[in-house]
Design a protein around this motif. Structure first.
Motif, mmCIF file in Angstrom:
data_model
loop_
_atom_site.group_PDB
_atom_site.id
_atom_site.type_symbol
_atom_site.label_atom_id
_atom_site.label_comp_id
_atom_site.label_asym_id
_atom_site.label_seq_id
_atom_site.Cartn_x
_atom_site.Cartn_y
_atom_site.Cartn_z
ATOM 1 N N ASN A 1 0.822 -1.218 0.000
ATOM 2 C CA ASN A 1 0.000 0.000 0.000
ATOM 3 C C ASN A 1 0.855 1.267 0.000
ATOM 4 O OD1 ASN A 1 -2.491 -1.360 0.049
ATOM 5 N ND2 ASN A 1 -2.439 -1.564 2.273
ATOM 6 N N ASN B 1 -3.699 -12.671 -2.111
ATOM 7 C CA ASN B 1 -3.739 -11.251 -2.470
ATOM 8 C C ASN B 1 -4.177 -10.997 -3.908
ATOM 9 O OD1 ASN B 1 -2.855 -10.140 -0.024
ATOM 10 N ND2 ASN B 1 -0.695 -10.285 -0.576
ATOM 11 N N CYS C 1 -4.529 -7.162 -6.127
ATOM 12 C CA CYS C 1 -3.342 -6.539 -6.747
ATOM 13 C C CYS C 1 -2.995 -7.198 -8.081
ATOM 14 C CB CYS C 1 -2.150 -6.575 -5.797
ATOM 15 S SG CYS C 1 -1.669 -8.231 -5.264
ATOM 16 N N PRO D 1 -2.004 -5.270 0.457
ATOM 17 C CA PRO D 1 -3.072 -4.710 -0.376
ATOM 18 C C PRO D 1 -4.464 -5.227 -0.033
ATOM 19 C CG PRO D 1 -1.807 -6.321 -1.614
ATOM 20 C CD PRO D 1 -1.066 -6.083 -0.330
#
Length: 388
Positions: free
Chosen positions: A209, A295, A299, A371
């Motif tokens: 992030n 994730n 992302c 993320p």
């Protein structure tokens, strides 16, 4: 992508084959006359002759040298404080750490213990160091942690069965020396684990992030260098070209995480090291493909951008297909590099998973960079993928 971002690193970086032979040529960077030096290392490094090489150079310049080889592979608070007690009676103009991440981190911590009236536990966290430490020179002998260029140091807290970070600009060294010849003799398992650790630093920084243009530059070049050399370094350890790419790639990974930070892989790895003594690089390597799979939906575009630097042929593919190829390649590497894939080999049982997840959930400094938010139950699911 952050709107405001920053970057900091070592004072001077010296790199290249045989650069260790020129260490004393660069002591002027310290900014004061060097009359006394403390070398921090471990017996295995000393046996290779690297400590003696540095000691001889310093003594030829009439610099008084003390050597301490008492650093544990995964140093605890007590280990660091014991070494401090042994070495703090003498005033040093410079501390020289030569070894892997454990040695480099310990050297950083010792440097600030010598100038701050605090114990190690007082320094845990971010910006808890009040004064600059004794200047340091850091010389890595593995291509993994990137610790030589970061303001971070990791220490094991035995009673909490966890690894905790100290983060301070005062931990940055005056000089970094990168000599690939110091890594040529690394055993295969260490080459694999530290190399994958370095790759993890870069990949997590890229999807963090806190990712920004500065961290992206270092992360992508690190990914390119490591991807093109990690298997060669593992299979042909005497390849100086591969070793040099890995060493520079590791440093770039350290620079990337300095600006963007690592994320959930590292957060989940810390309890594995703290409770079950799983080496940090191994824990990261085991977790990396599973955390990236978790994730993925958060992302996809960022992971897709990593495919080409990794050398993957993805020109006609969608972002999702590219991202999946990245994860598949990481899984392939863990097999090629013979990274352990079963936590049971380290004594982890199903009944330990809940406690591991709770411990990992406390590493908010890193989880905030991820993320995608990770719940405790989702952490348990990730850990269980490594039980079979």
């Amino acid at each position: 992508m952050q709107n405001v971002y920053s970057f900091q690193t070592a004072g001077q970086i010296i790199a290249g084959k045989d650069s260790i032979q020129k260490l004393t040529d660069h002591l002027y960077v310290i900014g004061q006359e060097v009359k006394s030096a403390l070398i921090i290392s471990q017996p295995s490094i000393s046996e290779l002759g690297f400590v003696e090489t540095i000691k001889n150079q310093l003594e030829q310049k009439e610099i008084h040298v003390t050597v301490n080889l008492d650093i544990l592979p995964e140093p605890t608070v007590e280990n660091i404080e014991e070494v401090f007690q042994k070495t703090s009676e003498t005033q040093y103009d410079v501390l020289i750490g030569i070894g892997g991440g454990s040695v480099l981190d310990t050297t950083k911590i010792l440097s600030v213990l010598m100038t701050n009236d605090k114990e190690v536990r007082d320094l845990l966290g971010t910006n808890m160091v009040e004064k600059a430490g004794v200047p340091t020179i850091l010389i890595p002998t593995t291509s993994g942690t990137g610790a030589e260029v970061t303001p971070n140091a990791i220490v094991t807290i035995p009673e909490e069965e966890l690894k905790v970070g100290i983060v301070s600009r005062y931990l940055l060294p005056a000089i970094v020396l990168l000599d690939p010849l110091l890594t040529v003799g690394l055993p295969k398992p260490i080459t694999a684990a530290t190399g994958m650790d370095a790759f993890t630093h870069s990949l997590e920084s890229f999807i963090s992030n806190k990712a920004n243009p500065l961290s992206d530059m270092f992360a992508l070049e690190s990914i390119r260098l490591i991807s093109s050399s990690i298997v060669e370094a593992y299979e042909n350890g005497s390849s100086v070209e591969a070793r040099e790419k890995m060493l520079i790639g590791s440093m770039y990974g350290g620079m990337a995480l300095t600006s963007a930070g690592t994320a959930a892989v590292h957060a989940l790895a810390y309890p594995l090291g703290g409770k079950f003594k799983i080496p940090h690089g191994v824990a990261n390597s085991m977790l990396l493909p599973h955390v990236m799979e978790f994730n993925l939906d958060a992302c996809t575009e960022r992971l897709a951008l990593v495919a080409e630097p990794m050398g993957l042929e993805v020109r006609e593919l969608s972002d999702e297909e590219k991202a999946k190829k990245v994860i598949d390649k990481i899984s392939e590497w863990t097999k090629t590099l013979e990274i352990p894939q079963n936590l049971e080999a380290y004594g982890v049982k199903d009944q330990d998973i809940a406690e591991l997840a709770v411990s990992a959930s406390q590493v908010t400094r890193l989880l905030n960079n991820n993320p995608k938010e990770v719940s405790i139950s989702e952490m348990e699911t990730i850990y269980r993928k490594l039980l079979s």
